[in-house]
Scaffold this active site. Structure first.
Site, short mmCIF file in Angstrom:
data_model
loop_
_atom_site.label_atom_id
_atom_site.label_comp_id
_atom_site.label_asym_id
_atom_site.label_seq_id
_atom_site.Cartn_x
_atom_site.Cartn_y
_atom_site.Cartn_z
N HIS A 1 7.19 0.26 -0.91
CA HIS A 1 5.81 0.53 -0.51
C HIS A 1 5.70 1.93 0.12
CE1 HIS A 1 1.80 -0.78 1.08
NE2 HIS A 1 2.10 0.08 2.04
N GLU A 2 6.59 2.21 1.08
CA GLU A 2 6.52 3.51 1.75
C GLU A 2 6.90 4.64 0.80
OE1 GLU A 2 4.96 3.48 4.47
OE2 GLU A 2 5.15 1.33 4.88
N GLU B 1 -3.15 3.78 -0.31
CA GLU B 1 -2.66 2.42 -0.49
C GLU B 1 -2.49 2.09 -1.98
OE1 GLU B 1 -1.70 0.91 2.14
OE2 GLU B 1 -1.42 -1.19 1.56
#
Lengths: 510, 510
Positions: free
Chosen positions: B276-277, B306
């Site tokens: 995700h990061e 996002e």
């Protein structure tokens, strides 16, 4: 609001003008805090290519700090405060430190500062290349420009007796060449006598088999951790990382960080750089919490700071008691130690060998390296020495002081980064640190007669308490000279250092 | 001067006014850079008790940034630039981003900002206590005050249709409740259908034995390192550390850092927070280097950001191809994997189970959590909902959407930190990210029909190139809506997300 430990700021600062100054100073302090954090990050964890964006940020923050310090309304506040009659010592300290910070910007024409900065930036690159290529000629024109700009700066800054004094004062408040001459007049003959006798009679080895021992980096990390833990620190306020050039940086009184290095051989290099930086760190950590975010929030000068690092590194770390005490820790972690005794380790820690390289030098010969640089710098600034004569003068001085001659520029005149950074006047603070560390030893033993036993038992509480009481908790409240008077009831006195050398290296009692 | 890669700033910015603005903006950017560095340090390496000095510094730098942005001479420069006729897209972007930053300070009375900040600071502490003690009553008065202040802020900021729109716009430029309603009108029924069928027919497991497997932290660090290396990054511009709450922070385009967490169980938590990061980081890393130190230097909005993290986490990371591709890496490092197949891992990565806790939710049920918060927030801001009714409304909505009811406030209305921070309007950007990540998937496959094969071969070059070309290199040049139009030739379209859910969870093709 913030809770500042037991001692609140208001117990130290009450004058309205001073409180107003401290409120405004918070932003300047915050920029310093940020620059310290950025500096730490650059040397430890920053991804390599972050360097250009970092340099934009650092130069913008530095410029802003200068702008805030020289803001006319801020200067006039400081000027007004300096005329107040009823300031206490802490408040006077605030005014004094700020006046010093402002002075540099006020007295140096911005154009000169800009030229010095620009030249130094280029010179640092050229110096690195020159040293690698062993070519003094390449570096010479840059150094000539730096010398001439530094001379100009000295004239703008002002001095009573010698232009070099103006530069000395930049690094050590109030220090003059008369002071430095006095130090060397006393220490040089005494040190020469110690050095020649100990070499002649082979009282200390010049080399040691332990220098060749390869160590495991993780094991050595543990040694450094255990040793600093024995010295004592609060892990909530301190950390230790790795960098090429070890350093200490205080982001605040409650956030002090050191770095050390691991080259995998000659473990004392790693251990003593750790101990050295620990000494610096303790000075910052034991400052008065009421000084947080004020101009008194850090150690007062390079010389006093160096006295703290040298006290832990040499006076404690290279003593017989410490060697005996640290021996089990070394034995537990470094397998090759088992073949040696703690006395072997003591002699390994205390080899004495005149070296061409300052940073590789022992306690006895170290100050000759500073003497050499001091004389050259003073002559360059007064105009009695030309840059073109430096290599020759360097070699002759090395020969005269230590009986050795560099064969290359790289191991001679090009070895230090300082001149390329225009840091004329910095070197003498190293010797000052050595002198004061011995002076501290003299006085701490008067009050703690069982000093050696405490070291032997790794019981550093009273020693740290003494340092806190006498030095650390004052931060920048007093000038270095005032602090020495307060601490010892006497001024800088090199006799303690020469007595220490004799006691340790001839009488073998330390 | 600085070398900015191949593309120099001057190729993008030529208008004199803009150049003047960019020069002045460097200090603001430098403060942002410093605040980012301090923020990263606070979460990773800062000694615990450094926090008070850190908070002085952060608040001073933040205040200064606000002061510089609202400096009348700076505002008038931006105002003048906004009237220029011949600005290119980049220059228009600079004006737009600055106008947005200035607007907040210009339209919100300083007293209101101060009160919001102060209340939020207290509320965060109270919220943490209330959650631990499962007591909504303790938190209620703080939340009431925050809602009333936020409503006031919305009125000052201005809006066309609904006061909540003013707050939405703070987090996602141009987003309105009409947009969000449209998203949910389309996704809710379709998602409900998918969810009930997949649960009924047990198409995906609700639990998985791998959730219970304990992993070795060092081994998992290696997995995360190898996986991000396979995705690809320049180690000279990127680093990965550990923190309690994983995050991405860009100190610059050339210095982007992520953190991840290791809790020793349920290894997908660590892996997917890393992936995700990574998605967030790639957005910052692939920005245009000519934007360094300008207002265009980072991603344009939370929703677009996002979408990048979710694209890597869900679209790529939770796909069959990726599971097959990553399986050997897992097997090499995590010994318990040997008892499983890559398809087991796929189902472990894709368990679907309605959960009371938003952050533990799967792809399918996640958006219901946002829907719930969105409806409550909108009602609170319009005044149709009272804070005292929240717990009841929360439980009813959970029941309605997911068929489960929280038994405690802590697993219900008190679970998120956002409201205590006065972040009303933030939640919808999470759903936006999910929607856009599926929209990206739809369009990237059109241009790279062998997308799945590339993922299977861990060959991410063209995928990253596509993202760079379409999204990353524009930084904040265009508004999120303009960027979507530019990227896809269509606006935000939730149909792609529902199609994706059907294709993956019913047809089992992804």
């Amino acid at each position: 609001m913030l809770t500042m430990g037991d001692e609140s700021m208001s117990a130290f600062f009450t004058n309205e003008l001073i409180l107003d100054i401290l409120e405004k100073y918070k932003l300047i302090w915050s920029l310093d805090h940020s620059l310290a954090a950025l500096g730490w990050d650059s040397e430890t964890y920053m991804p390599e290519e972050g360097v250009e964006e970092r340099s934009i940020s650092v130069s913008q923050l530095t410029l802003l700090k200068q702008k805030l310090l020289t803001d006319p309304s801020f200067i006039s506040l400081v000027d007004k405060a300096s005329e107040e009659k009823d300031l206490n010592d802490y408040e006077k300290g605030v005014v004094r430190v700020l006046e010093r910070s402002i002075k540099v910007y006020r007295q140096l024409p911005p154009k000169l500062v800009e030229e010095l900065t620009k030249t130094a930036e280029e010179a640092k690159v050229v110096w690195r290349r020159s040293r690698n290529e062993n070519s003094f000629q390449t570096f010479q024109p840059y150094l000539e420009k730096i010398v001439s700009l530094s001379r100009e700066a000295a004239n703008h800054l002002g001095y009573k007796e010698h232009p070099y004094d103006a530069l000395l004062d930049l690094y050590e408040e109030g220090l003059t060449s008369r002071d430095v001459d006095n130090v060397f007049n006393i220490t040089v003959p005494a040190t020469k006598a110690v050095l020649s006798r100990l070499l002649e009679e082979k009282l200390f080895p010049q080399k040691h088999p332990l220098e060749e021992a390869s160590y495991d980096v993780e094991a050595m990390k543990k040694v450094n951790r255990v040793v600093t833990e024995k010295f004592g620190y609060d892990p909530k306020r301190f950390r230790m990382d790795i960098s090429t050039h070890p350093f200490t940086i205080g982001l605040g009184i409650r956030d002090v960080r050191i770095t050390t290095r691991y080259e995998g051989k000659d473990f004392k290099a790693s251990l003593f750089s750790t101990i050295h930086e620990y000494g610096h760190a303790l000075y910052e950590l034991q400052n008065n919490e009421a000084f947080i975010s004020t101009p008194l929030a850090s150690g007062v000068s390079l010389g006093i700071h160096e006295s703290q690092s040298r006290f832990w590194e040499n006076v404690i770390g290279r003593s017989r008691s410490f060697c005996e005490a640290v021996f089990p820790i070394l034995k537990d972690n470094l397998n090759f130690i088992s073949q040696f005794t703690w006395e072997d380790v003591y002699y390994y820690f205390n080899t004495v060998k005149p070296s061409l390289i300052r940073v590789d030098s022992d306690e006895v010969s170290y100050n000759f390296h500073i003497l050499l640089r001091y004389r050259l710098e003073k002559g360059l600034i007064s105009g009695e020495i030309n840059v073109s004569d430096l290599p020759e003068l360097w070699c002759n001085a090395m020969d005269e002081y230590l009986g050795i001659r560099p064969k290359t520029y790289s191991e001679g005149v090009l070895q230090d980064i300082h001149w390329s950074q225009a840091s004329f006047g910095y070197f003498p603070t190293y010797t000052l640190g050595n002198i004061i560390s011995a002076q501290i030893r003299h006085y701490i033993i008067k009050e703690l007669p069982d000093f050696n036993e405490r070291v032997l038992n790794m019981d550093f509480t009273s020693i740290k308490e003494w340092l806190k009481e006498k030095v650390h908790r004052w931060g920048s409240t007093y000038t270095p000279k005032m602090l020495l008077e307060k601490m010892f009831g006497e001024e800088l006195n090199p006799e303690h250092f020469t007595a220490y050398l004799r006691e340790k290296y001839l009488n073998k009692k330390i």
